[in-house]
Design a protein around this motif. Structure first.
Motif, mmCIF file in Angstrom:
data_model
loop_
_atom_site.group_PDB
_atom_site.id
_atom_site.type_symbol
_atom_site.label_atom_id
_atom_site.label_comp_id
_atom_site.label_asym_id
_atom_site.label_seq_id
_atom_site.Cartn_x
_atom_site.Cartn_y
_atom_site.Cartn_z
ATOM 1 N N ALA A 97 0.849 -1.192 0.000
ATOM 2 C CA ALA A 97 0.000 0.000 0.000
ATOM 3 C C ALA A 97 0.887 1.246 0.000
ATOM 4 O O ALA A 97 2.022 1.234 0.480
ATOM 5 C CB ALA A 97 -0.914 -0.005 1.207
ATOM 6 N N ARG A 98 0.343 2.317 -0.540
ATOM 7 C CA ARG A 98 1.058 3.585 -0.562
ATOM 8 C C ARG A 98 0.128 4.689 -0.087
ATOM 9 O O ARG A 98 -1.086 4.541 -0.092
ATOM 10 C CB ARG A 98 1.554 3.889 -1.974
ATOM 11 N N LEU A 99 0.711 5.797 0.328
ATOM 12 C CA LEU A 99 -0.044 6.949 0.790
ATOM 13 C C LEU A 99 0.234 8.136 -0.114
ATOM 14 O O LEU A 99 1.393 8.418 -0.427
ATOM 15 C CB LEU A 99 0.350 7.321 2.226
ATOM 16 N N LYS A 100 -0.814 8.824 -0.513
ATOM 17 C CA LYS A 100 -0.664 10.082 -1.231
ATOM 18 C C LYS A 100 -0.871 11.189 -0.202
ATOM 19 O O LYS A 100 -1.936 11.307 0.394
ATOM 20 C CB LYS A 100 -1.690 10.203 -2.348
ATOM 21 N N LEU A 140 9.086 14.964 3.969
ATOM 22 C CA LEU A 140 8.086 14.286 3.147
ATOM 23 C C LEU A 140 8.202 14.679 1.674
ATOM 24 O O LEU A 140 7.679 14.004 0.805
ATOM 25 C CB LEU A 140 6.673 14.621 3.643
ATOM 26 N N GLY A 141 8.865 15.790 1.392
ATOM 27 C CA GLY A 141 9.017 16.253 0.015
ATOM 28 C C GLY A 141 8.010 17.315 -0.362
ATOM 29 O O GLY A 141 7.805 17.580 -1.544
ATOM 30 N N THR A 166 6.630 6.848 7.561
ATOM 31 C CA THR A 166 5.723 7.777 6.890
ATOM 32 C C THR A 166 4.518 8.082 7.764
ATOM 33 O O THR A 166 4.089 9.235 7.854
ATOM 34 C CB THR A 166 5.261 7.193 5.540
ATOM 35 N N ARG A 167 3.984 7.081 8.444
ATOM 36 C CA ARG A 167 2.848 7.307 9.348
ATOM 37 C C ARG A 167 3.224 8.270 10.468
ATOM 38 O O ARG A 167 2.440 9.116 10.878
ATOM 39 C CB ARG A 167 2.358 5.988 9.937
ATOM 40 N N GLY A 168 4.440 8.166 10.976
ATOM 41 C CA GLY A 168 4.905 9.078 12.014
ATOM 42 C C GLY A 168 5.022 10.496 11.511
ATOM 43 O O GLY A 168 4.634 11.457 12.194
ATOM 44 N N TYR A 169 5.569 10.657 10.293
ATOM 45 C CA TYR A 169 5.652 11.985 9.680
ATOM 46 C C TYR A 169 4.259 12.595 9.549
ATOM 47 O O TYR A 169 4.033 13.758 9.886
ATOM 48 C CB TYR A 169 6.283 11.904 8.289
ATOM 49 N N VAL A 170 3.328 11.799 9.033
ATOM 50 C CA VAL A 170 1.971 12.294 8.799
ATOM 51 C C VAL A 170 1.300 12.673 10.121
ATOM 52 O O VAL A 170 0.606 13.683 10.203
ATOM 53 C CB VAL A 170 1.146 11.240 8.030
#
Length: 61
Positions: free
Chosen positions: A3-6, A27-28, A44-48
Motif C-alpha cells: 500500500a502507498r499513501l498520497k 516528506l518532500g 511515513t505514518r509518524g511523519y503524517v
C-alpha cells in the motif's frame, strides 16, 4: 503490492514550529498543493501524524 499513501499539503507551514516545517520538507512537500506518494510504513505514518493538521492523506494501491 504494498500500500502507498498520497500526502497533499493543504495548509501553510509559515506559523508552525520548526520540527513541523522540517517534517514537511522530509516528506518532500514545499508548498500548498504539492502532493507526494510515499510507502505506507511506520516512518511515513509518524511523519503524517506530526503534521496531520497541515496535510490530507489518501491510501492508494
Amino acid at each position: 503490492m504494498a500500500a502507498r499513501l498520497k500526502v497533499t499539503q493543504i495548509k501553510s507551514k509559515v506559523s508552525e514550529k520548526q520540527n513541523q516545517r522540517d517534517t514537511l520538507r522530509s516528506l518532500g512537500l514545499k508548498r500548498i498543493g504539492d502532493a507526494v506518494v510515499r510507502p505506507d510504513d511506520a516512518q511515513t505514518r509518524g511523519y503524517v501524524k506530526t503534521v496531520a493538521h497541515l496535510v490530507k492523506v489518501e491510501e492508494i494501491d
